[in-house]
Design a protein around this motif. Structure first.
Motif, PDB file in Angstrom:
ATOM      1  N   LEU A 273      -6.918 -40.094  30.931  1.00 23.92           N
ATOM      2  CA  LEU A 273      -7.440 -41.380  31.387  1.00 23.92           C
ATOM      3  C   LEU A 273      -8.808 -41.224  32.050  1.00 23.92           C
ATOM      4  N   LEU A 274      -8.917 -40.251  32.952  1.00 27.40           N
ATOM      5  CA  LEU A 274     -10.180 -40.064  33.677  1.00 27.40           C
ATOM      6  C   LEU A 274     -11.290 -39.571  32.743  1.00 27.40           C
ATOM      7  N   GLN A 275     -10.909 -38.768  31.758  1.00 19.95           N
ATOM      8  CA  GLN A 275     -11.919 -38.271  30.824  1.00 19.95           C
ATOM      9  C   GLN A 275     -12.390 -39.371  29.863  1.00 19.95           C
TER      10      GLN A 275
ATOM     11  N   PRO B 235      -1.353 -25.606  44.593  1.00 16.89           N
ATOM     12  CA  PRO B 235      -2.396 -25.777  43.574  1.00 16.89           C
ATOM     13  C   PRO B 235      -3.365 -24.586  43.575  1.00 16.89           C
ATOM     14  N   MET B 236      -3.374 -23.823  42.489  1.00 14.26           N
ATOM     15  CA  MET B 236      -4.328 -22.735  42.304  1.00 14.26           C
ATOM     16  C   MET B 236      -5.535 -23.304  41.539  1.00 14.26           C
ATOM     17  N   GLU B 237      -6.572 -22.519  41.383  1.00 19.97           N
ATOM     18  CA  GLU B 237      -7.799 -23.042  40.752  1.00 19.97           C
ATOM     19  C   GLU B 237      -7.573 -23.483  39.310  1.00 19.97           C
ATOM     20  N   GLU B 238      -6.801 -22.667  38.536  1.00 22.49           N
ATOM     21  CA  GLU B 238      -6.640 -22.946  37.098  1.00 22.49           C
ATOM     22  C   GLU B 238      -5.225 -23.395  36.714  1.00 22.49           C
ATOM     23  N   HIS B 239      -4.305 -23.380  37.639  1.00 23.47           N
ATOM     24  CA  HIS B 239      -2.937 -23.838  37.344  1.00 23.47           C
ATOM     25  C   HIS B 239      -2.288 -24.341  38.635  1.00 23.47           C
ATOM     26  N   ILE B 240      -1.117 -24.963  38.503  1.00 27.68           N
ATOM     27  CA  ILE B 240      -0.401 -25.476  39.681  1.00 27.68           C
ATOM     28  C   ILE B 240       1.045 -24.987  39.612  1.00 27.68           C
ATOM     29  N   ASN B 241       1.526 -24.381  40.692  1.00 25.62           N
ATOM     30  CA  ASN B 241       2.936 -23.958  40.779  1.00 25.62           C
ATOM     31  C   ASN B 241       3.759 -25.066  41.434  1.00 25.62           C
ATOM     32  N   PHE B 242       4.811 -25.495  40.753  1.00 31.06           N
ATOM     33  CA  PHE B 242       5.716 -26.519  41.289  1.00 31.06           C
ATOM     34  C   PHE B 242       7.121 -25.950  41.415  1.00 31.06           C
ATOM     35  N   ALA B 243       7.835 -26.350  42.473  1.00 38.73           N
ATOM     36  CA  ALA B 243       9.277 -26.109  42.560  1.00 38.73           C
ATOM     37  C   ALA B 243       9.934 -27.469  42.803  1.00 38.73           C
ATOM     38  N   ILE B 244      10.834 -27.846  41.910  1.00 41.73           N
ATOM     39  CA  ILE B 244      11.473 -29.177  41.968  1.00 41.73           C
ATOM     40  C   ILE B 244      12.972 -28.976  42.098  1.00 41.73           C
ATOM     41  N   SER B 245      13.572 -29.613  43.098  1.00 44.77           N
ATOM     42  CA  SER B 245      15.017 -29.473  43.294  1.00 44.77           C
ATOM     43  C   SER B 245      15.705 -30.835  43.270  1.00 44.77           C
ATOM     44  N   ALA B 246      16.968 -30.815  42.891  1.00 43.80           N
ATOM     45  CA  ALA B 246      17.820 -32.011  42.904  1.00 43.80           C
ATOM     46  C   ALA B 246      19.259 -31.520  43.060  1.00 43.80           C
ATOM     47  N   PHE B 247      20.199 -32.456  43.141  1.00 43.74           N
ATOM     48  CA  PHE B 247      21.607 -32.062  43.225  1.00 43.74           C
ATOM     49  C   PHE B 247      22.322 -32.414  41.927  1.00 43.74           C
TER      50      PHE B 247
ATOM     51  N   PRO C 133      -7.354 -32.943  45.198  1.00 39.71           N
ATOM     52  CA  PRO C 133      -6.255 -32.420  44.369  1.00 39.71           C
ATOM     53  C   PRO C 133      -4.884 -32.855  44.871  1.00 39.71           C
ATOM     54  N   ASP C 134      -4.707 -32.883  46.199  1.00 37.26           N
ATOM     55  CA  ASP C 134      -3.421 -33.290  46.758  1.00 37.26           C
ATOM     56  C   ASP C 134      -3.111 -34.742  46.394  1.00 37.26           C
ATOM     57  N   ALA C 135      -4.103 -35.629  46.551  1.00 35.10           N
ATOM     58  CA  ALA C 135      -3.906 -37.048  46.218  1.00 35.10           C
ATOM     59  C   ALA C 135      -3.598 -37.195  44.725  1.00 35.10           C
ATOM     60  N   PHE C 136      -4.278 -36.424  43.888  1.00 37.01           N
ATOM     61  CA  PHE C 136      -4.072 -36.481  42.439  1.00 37.01           C
ATOM     62  C   PHE C 136      -2.630 -36.099  42.091  1.00 37.01           C
ATOM     63  N   ILE C 137      -2.150 -34.999  42.686  1.00 40.96           N
ATOM     64  CA  ILE C 137      -0.774 -34.540  42.413  1.00 40.96           C
ATOM     65  C   ILE C 137       0.247 -35.550  42.936  1.00 40.96           C
ATOM     66  N   GLN C 138      -0.021 -36.110  44.117  1.00 44.39           N
ATOM     67  CA  GLN C 138       0.898 -37.110  44.668  1.00 44.39           C
ATOM     68  C   GLN C 138       0.987 -38.351  43.767  1.00 44.39           C
ATOM     69  N   LEU C 139      -0.136 -38.762  43.209  1.00 42.23           N
ATOM     70  CA  LEU C 139      -0.135 -39.916  42.299  1.00 42.23           C
ATOM     71  C   LEU C 139       0.617 -39.590  41.013  1.00 42.23           C
ATOM     72  N   ALA C 140       0.501 -38.338  40.555  1.00 42.99           N
ATOM     73  CA  ALA C 140       1.257 -37.915  39.367  1.00 42.99           C
ATOM     74  C   ALA C 140       2.762 -37.972  39.645  1.00 42.99           C
TER      75      ALA C 140
ATOM     76  N   PHE D   8      -4.301 -27.294  33.751  1.00 44.40           N
ATOM     77  CA  PHE D   8      -5.436 -27.264  34.670  1.00 44.40           C
ATOM     78  C   PHE D   8      -4.922 -27.042  36.084  1.00 44.40           C
ATOM     79  N   GLY D   9      -5.836 -26.688  36.985  1.00 48.65           N
ATOM     80  CA  GLY D   9      -5.473 -26.509  38.387  1.00 48.65           C
ATOM     81  C   GLY D   9      -6.243 -27.495  39.251  1.00 48.65           C
ATOM     82  N   LYS D  10      -6.464 -27.110  40.506  1.00 51.93           N
ATOM     83  CA  LYS D  10      -7.139 -28.046  41.419  1.00 51.93           C
ATOM     84  C   LYS D  10      -8.602 -28.265  41.048  1.00 51.93           C
ATOM     85  N   GLY D  11      -9.127 -27.372  40.184  1.00 48.12           N
ATOM     86  CA  GLY D  11     -10.521 -27.510  39.754  1.00 48.12           C
ATOM     87  C   GLY D  11     -10.800 -28.818  39.048  1.00 48.12           C
ATOM     88  N   PHE D  12      -9.823 -29.320  38.239  1.00 47.39           N
ATOM     89  CA  PHE D  12     -10.082 -30.563  37.503  1.00 47.39           C
ATOM     90  C   PHE D  12     -10.248 -31.782  38.415  1.00 47.39           C
ATOM     91  N   PRO D  13      -9.269 -32.096  39.287  1.00 49.27           N
ATOM     92  CA  PRO D  13      -9.496 -33.267  40.163  1.00 49.27           C
ATOM     93  C   PRO D  13     -10.755 -33.129  41.013  1.00 49.27           C
TER      94      PRO D  13
END
Length: 626
Positions: free
Chosen positions: A617-619, A580-592, A429-436, A417-422
């Motif tokens: 949970l929400l559903q 966050p796009m409407e139907e999907h979310i692009n993430f880039a995650i980095s570490a060392f 949507p930003d708060a939802f992703i941050q909580l995730a 899903f994208g930002k449409g669900f939250p």
């Protein structure tokens, strides 16, 4: 440590609205002068909120000790009040009490390499060309789009952005073209050639580690067309086929102090100095890269992200860069493309707005015929390599290759899903992703950590960023409840909604200039300026924990289906950027890789599970009346 958080790049909430303007001379200045000044938050408010922010990340014993230090700091007539008054005086005398300090502390005095540690990259959708012809055609159209955007900046017709009905500071847009960072022994500087008689008329093109000065305007002042640019890029390609050139650009990947020494050494030679100045003065740099090594589709985007951040090492495209240049557009022969930008002049949103414009422009058909004028050969920038400079290049190569090996980066496209669900659940949507992210981290490490999310201060004149502290008392209650058998789904859903609401409230507070981080930094820098001994509050372990951002995160929304990426800000942390796009979310995650406790792919796995579990949970739970 505060210097380390400089790179987070987001605007915190929603897409910005734009309003086009007709050209009025001095329009930009009039707009800027109408913006409010950044406030200095009340001291007692910041100290109360600081203690609240510490609760989820330190032990009760540490908190008790810090409460005593805060009580001492906040006493009437005490050191806190004195420093606060100093800040308030500074605010009256300056356009923005924070901006100069922040530029110096977060960027120009930061001594680690800009590569990975400071400069973000952007991964654009893969283009469908597979050869040199396609690469040069696309690059020509891209340059034409950049020049089209530059015209709006030059004419001051750039649409003013609004957030929540308030106009935003547009200053960063006027800093990103024709600018460059210059290394210094203790502090770097920025030069800008965007205004005045010496205004830049050329870009730098790099191919095969060789640099060219390409004039992008005709004699009548009109920008070159894509057809004209293609002809010029072909000339550059054909001239740069010999490969025995030293990758001079590798020098810009080094530790800033080492690069400053090498830079002074390089400029002793008159030819070298002229070439370096031509790069610094150029509108931007376009890097025509060799194709990336072929990899499977599932890791392709992650490899492109690494290419954007560091170029892949000395054997690949890292020498095809000048990392001090504010904007470097990257177009590889295999269709991978994007950009890397030097962070000091700007946050992510202005860069992404420019990119959105350019990407849309590349899709337009050609209009009209190009002028049939003879175009001069682009000027090859020559460098005389002494044994000492050769030695500097070899050392930079070694250091860079260690960095390249150490960066662990994963691009994840979350398709469920994208930002449409939250939004359908009336949750930001930003708060939802941050909580995730909070849930993913807690499940991995069984604890909460200091989390940085960038908040835009552009409602204020020359505003940059403050910190949204995503880890809160409410977020901790939620993540602890999520896997607890003692809590019902309804209770968990209520805690999730309460935590997203708390995040939303902190975000609103931050963009209005009332967050705690920049205020605390200001008090600390005021103490240094006043030459008073450093208050114990800033020497406290809790302060160090609060500033050690294991999660450095950023929402950078774009119309283009792209994602920004950056390195972690601490050795045992993660850098997480998302679009966050409407139907999907692009993430880039980095570490060392050098940290045994972090793993970007593992974080991506836990993040995906957290997002899905939160949706379930929400559903499952009926909406409460929170």
């Amino acid at each position: 440590m505060l210097a380390l958080v400089a790179r987070a790049t987001a605007r915190p909430c929603g897409l910005l609205k734009q309003m086009p303007l007709n050209k009025i001379t001095g329009r930009f200045q009039l707009h800027q002068e109408a913006l409010p000044h950044l406030p200095v938050p009340p001291l007692q408010q910041t100290l109360d909120r600081y203690l609240l922010a510490l609760q989820p990340i330190i032990s009760p014993e540490e908190l008790s000790h810090t409460q005593q230090l805060v009580a001492e700091f906040r006493k009437p007539g005490g050191v806190g009040e004195r420093l606060q008054k100093g800040l308030e005086r500074r605010a009256k005398k300056t356009e923005n009490w924070l901006s100069d300090w922040w530029l110096k502390t977060a960027y120009l005095e930061y001594r680690l390499p800009v590569v990975v540690h400071s400069s973000p990259g952007v991964v654009l959708p893969k283009q469908d060309f597979l050869d040199r012809q396609g690469q040069l055609r696309f690059a020509a159209k891209l340059i034409e789009g950049i020049l089209d955007f530059k015209t709006m900046i030059d004419n001051e017709t750039l649409p003013v952005e609004y957030m929540g009905g308030k106009p935003l500071c547009m200053n960063q847009y006027y800093q990103i073209l024709s600018s460059c960072r210059i290394p210094g022994p203790k502090r770097d500087s920025i030069v800008n050639y965007a205004k005045g008689k010496k205004q830049s008329r050329h870009i730098t093109v790099v191919h095969n580690f060789q640099f060219f000065e390409l004039d992008v305007y005709n004699s009548d002042g009109s920008p070159l067309t894509a057809d004209q640019l293609f002809i010029q890029l072909e000339k550059i390609w054909n001239t740069s086929l010999q490969t025995n050139k030293e990758p001079i650009g590798i020098l810009t990947t080094n530790h800033r102090n080492s690069w400053a020494k090498a830079y002074n050494n390089l400029l002793k030679d008159k030819t070298n100095k002229e070439s370096v100045r031509a790069i610094e003065k150029s509108i931007c740099t376009v890097c025509l890269d060799a194709p990336m090594p072929r990899v499977s589709d599932d890791i392709y985007k992650s490899r492109v992200a690494a290419q954007m951040l560091h170029g892949g090492g000395s054997r690949l495209n890292s020498g095809n860069r000048w990392f001090d240049k504010t904007l470097q557009f990257i177009v590889a022969e295999d269709g991978s493309c994007g950009l890397v930008y030097e962070h000091a002049p700007s946050e992510g949103p202005p860069i992404v707005a420019l990119l959105d414009h350019v990407v849309e422009f590349t899709k337009k058909p050609e209009t009209g015929k190009s002028p049939t004028v003879h175009l001069p050969m682009p000027k090859k920038l020559r460098f005389n390599i002494t044994p000492e400079i050769k030695n500097d290049i070899e050392k930079a190569k070694q250091n860079l290759n260690i960095m390249v090996e150490d960066l662990d980066i994963k691009v994840m496209v979350f398709h469920q899903f994208g930002k449409g669900f939250p939004k359908s659940e009336k949750i930001s949507p930003d708060a939802f992703i941050q909580l995730a992210l909070q849930l993913a981290y807690y499940r991995m490490y069984s604890r909460a950590c200091a989390t940085y999310e960038s908040a835009s201060l552009r409602m204020f004149r020359l505003g940059r960023t403050d910190t949204i502290r995503s880890t809160s008392v409410d977020s901790l209650k939620f993540v602890q409840s999520m896997d607890s058998p003692d809590k019902s789904d309804q209770e968990k859903a209520d805690l999730l909604r309460r935590a997203t609401q708390a995040h939303r409230e902190y975000t609103d507070m931050a963009i209005r200039g009332n967050a705690i981080d920049r205020h605390l930094l200001g008090l600390k820098l005021q103490a240094i300026e006043d030459l008073v001994s450093m208050p114990e509050l800033f020497m406290d372990t809790a302060y160090a924990v609060a500033m050690h951002f294991n999660l450095s995160t950023s929402q950078v929304p774009a119309k283009t289906d792209c994602v920004m990426c950056f390195g972690p800000v601490v050795p045992d942390g993660y850098g997480v950027c998302y679009n966050p796009m409407e139907e999907h979310i692009n993430f880039a995650i980095s570490a060392f890789n050098s940290c045994a406790d972090t793993n970007a792919a593992r974080m991506a796995h836990y993040l995906e599970k957290a997002l899905l579990d939160m949706r379930i949970l929400l559903q499952a739970a009926p909406k409460s009346k929170l």
